[in-house]
Enzyme design. Structure first.
Site, PDB file in Angstrom:
ATOM      1  N   GLU A   1      11.421  -6.786  -9.067  1.00  0.00           N
ATOM      2  CA  GLU A   1      10.803  -5.580  -9.544  1.00  0.00           C
ATOM      3  C   GLU A   1      11.731  -4.702 -10.286  1.00  0.00           C
ATOM      4  O   GLU A   1      12.378  -3.952  -9.736  1.00  0.00           O
ATOM      5  CB  GLU A   1      10.382  -4.682  -8.167  1.00  0.00           C
ATOM      6  CG  GLU A   1       9.251  -5.439  -7.365  1.00  0.00           C
ATOM      7  CD  GLU A   1       8.269  -4.504  -6.605  1.00  0.00           C
ATOM      8  OE1 GLU A   1       7.106  -4.545  -6.891  1.00  0.00           O
ATOM      9  OE2 GLU A   1       8.791  -3.605  -5.844  1.00  0.00           O
TER      10      GLU A   1
ATOM     11  N   GLU B   1      12.094   2.187  -3.734  1.00  0.00           N
ATOM     12  CA  GLU B   1      11.763   3.384  -3.392  1.00  0.00           C
ATOM     13  C   GLU B   1      12.734   3.434  -1.867  1.00  0.00           C
ATOM     14  O   GLU B   1      13.158   4.667  -1.702  1.00  0.00           O
ATOM     15  CB  GLU B   1      10.281   3.699  -2.912  1.00  0.00           C
ATOM     16  CG  GLU B   1       9.524   3.687  -4.078  1.00  0.00           C
ATOM     17  CD  GLU B   1       8.118   3.099  -4.233  1.00  0.00           C
ATOM     18  OE1 GLU B   1       7.593   3.288  -2.846  1.00  0.00           O
ATOM     19  OE2 GLU B   1       7.521   3.146  -5.274  1.00  0.00           O
TER      20      GLU B   1
ATOM     21  N   TRP C   1       0.949  -1.071   0.064  1.00  0.00           N
ATOM     22  CA  TRP C   1       0.026   0.130  -0.005  1.00  0.00           C
ATOM     23  C   TRP C   1       0.660   1.332  -0.111  1.00  0.00           C
ATOM     24  O   TRP C   1       0.320   2.252  -0.101  1.00  0.00           O
ATOM     25  CB  TRP C   1      -0.760   0.113   1.161  1.00  0.00           C
ATOM     26  CG  TRP C   1      -2.013  -0.841   1.385  1.00  0.00           C
ATOM     27  CD1 TRP C   1      -2.411  -1.858   0.117  1.00  0.00           C
ATOM     28  CD2 TRP C   1      -3.418  -0.622   1.791  1.00  0.00           C
ATOM     29  NE1 TRP C   1      -3.657  -2.286   0.195  1.00  0.00           N
ATOM     30  CE2 TRP C   1      -4.010  -1.790   1.213  1.00  0.00           C
ATOM     31  CE3 TRP C   1      -3.690  -0.061   2.903  1.00  0.00           C
ATOM     32  CZ2 TRP C   1      -5.350  -2.115   1.986  1.00  0.00           C
ATOM     33  CZ3 TRP C   1      -5.123  -0.297   3.428  1.00  0.00           C
ATOM     34  CH2 TRP C   1      -5.702  -1.339   2.799  1.00  0.00           C
TER      35      TRP C   1
ATOM     36  N   GLY D   1       1.426  -2.882  -6.047  1.00  0.00           N
ATOM     37  CA  GLY D   1       1.209  -1.570  -5.758  1.00  0.00           C
ATOM     38  C   GLY D   1       0.074  -0.806  -5.751  1.00  0.00           C
ATOM     39  O   GLY D   1      -1.080  -1.180  -5.264  1.00  0.00           O
ATOM     40  N   GLY D   2       0.119  -0.079  -6.714  1.00  0.00           N
ATOM     41  CA  GLY D   2      -1.191   0.951  -7.148  1.00  0.00           C
ATOM     42  C   GLY D   2      -2.421   0.144  -7.201  1.00  0.00           C
ATOM     43  O   GLY D   2      -3.656   0.456  -6.719  1.00  0.00           O
TER      44      GLY D   2
END
Ligand code: PGA
Length: 239
Positions: A161, A93, A12, A224-225
């Site tokens: 990823e 990230e 999330w 993710g999104g």
């Protein structure tokens, strides 16, 4: 016999709210997949009380340290107290924005394992590495500097990823995913005693999930999104 159960993990990131968690309380995932939801730390308690018992709880990061003067940090043992079973480590990230090196990632994997959490270790090439045909080299070095230093009997999950695929709507083609997953699998098999699941992550959604998940050596998805929309995530969980 090969285990065909796939792992669907939701990242999330810094999104979500108590309201969204309530929506997700209606989500009952398919029996044929293992579902892990990684909400922000502040939603872990609500996740535990609201989500279906069949959904496992993950965190998005942990400290490499166990306790002490590390303002703002959360340790793996604290997460374990919150019923967390999995923790994302080394997400791109974190590597880029928070300058986490492979060494820091190794220390975090060790901290997670010490607290009996299963680390989901993220690896992947940048766009410039891809463009200069250095994808396998990048994966190789990330694995050598972190995962290959973990005891071979430990339980870990790897998420492949490609950095350029995260949040962009772009995904590698089928052959690229097949090639990278085979490469990672072969390398991990040389080190670990057990079969290590390798998830694919980067713009996975309800439309491409079935195709990606059916590629050889893809053990599941890190989403993710698309994991923030209940209906979309439900479709992914059932793929
Ligand atoms: P995305 O993110 O699905 O939004 O591309 C994946 C991730 O960052 O884990």
């Amino acid at each position: 016999m090969k285990n065909n159960k796939k792992i669907i993990a939701a990242n999330w990131k810094m999104n979500g709210s108590e309201e969204l968690m309530k929506e997700f309380s209606q989500l009952t995932p398919a029996r044929h997949n293992d579902v892990i939801i990684c909400p922000p730390f502040t939603l872990l308690d609500s996740a535990k009380s609201l989500l279906s018992n069949s959904i496992k709880l993950g965190a998005q990061n942990c400290s490499a340290e166990d306790k002490g003067p590390f303002t703002g940090e959360i340790s793996a043992s604290m997460l374990q107290e919150k019923n967390v079973s999995h923790v994302l480590i080394g997400h791109s990230e974190r590597r880029t924005l928070f300058k986490e090196t492979d060494y820091v990632i190794l220390k975090k994997i060790e901290a997670a394992i010490k607290s009996k959490l299963i680390p989901i270790v993220c690896i992947g090439e940048t766009i410039s590495e891809k463009k200069t045909n250095k994808t396998l080299q990048a994966l190789d070095s990330q694995i050598n500097r972190s995962l290959a230093k973990i005891q071979p009997h430990e339980q870990v999950i790897v998420a492949y990823e490609p950095v350029w695929a995260i949040g962009t709507g772009l995904t590698p083609d089928e052959n690229e995913i097949r090639e990278t997953h085979l490469y990672i699998k072969t390398k991990l098999n040389q080190h670990f005693n057990a079969d290590i699941p390798i998830l694919y992550g980067g713009s996975a959604n309800s439309e491409n999930c079935s195709q990606i998940i059916s590629i050889e050596n893809v053990g599941g998805l890190l989403v993710g999104g698309a994991s923030l929309k209940k209906h979309e995530f439900k479709t992914i969980c059932n793929c």
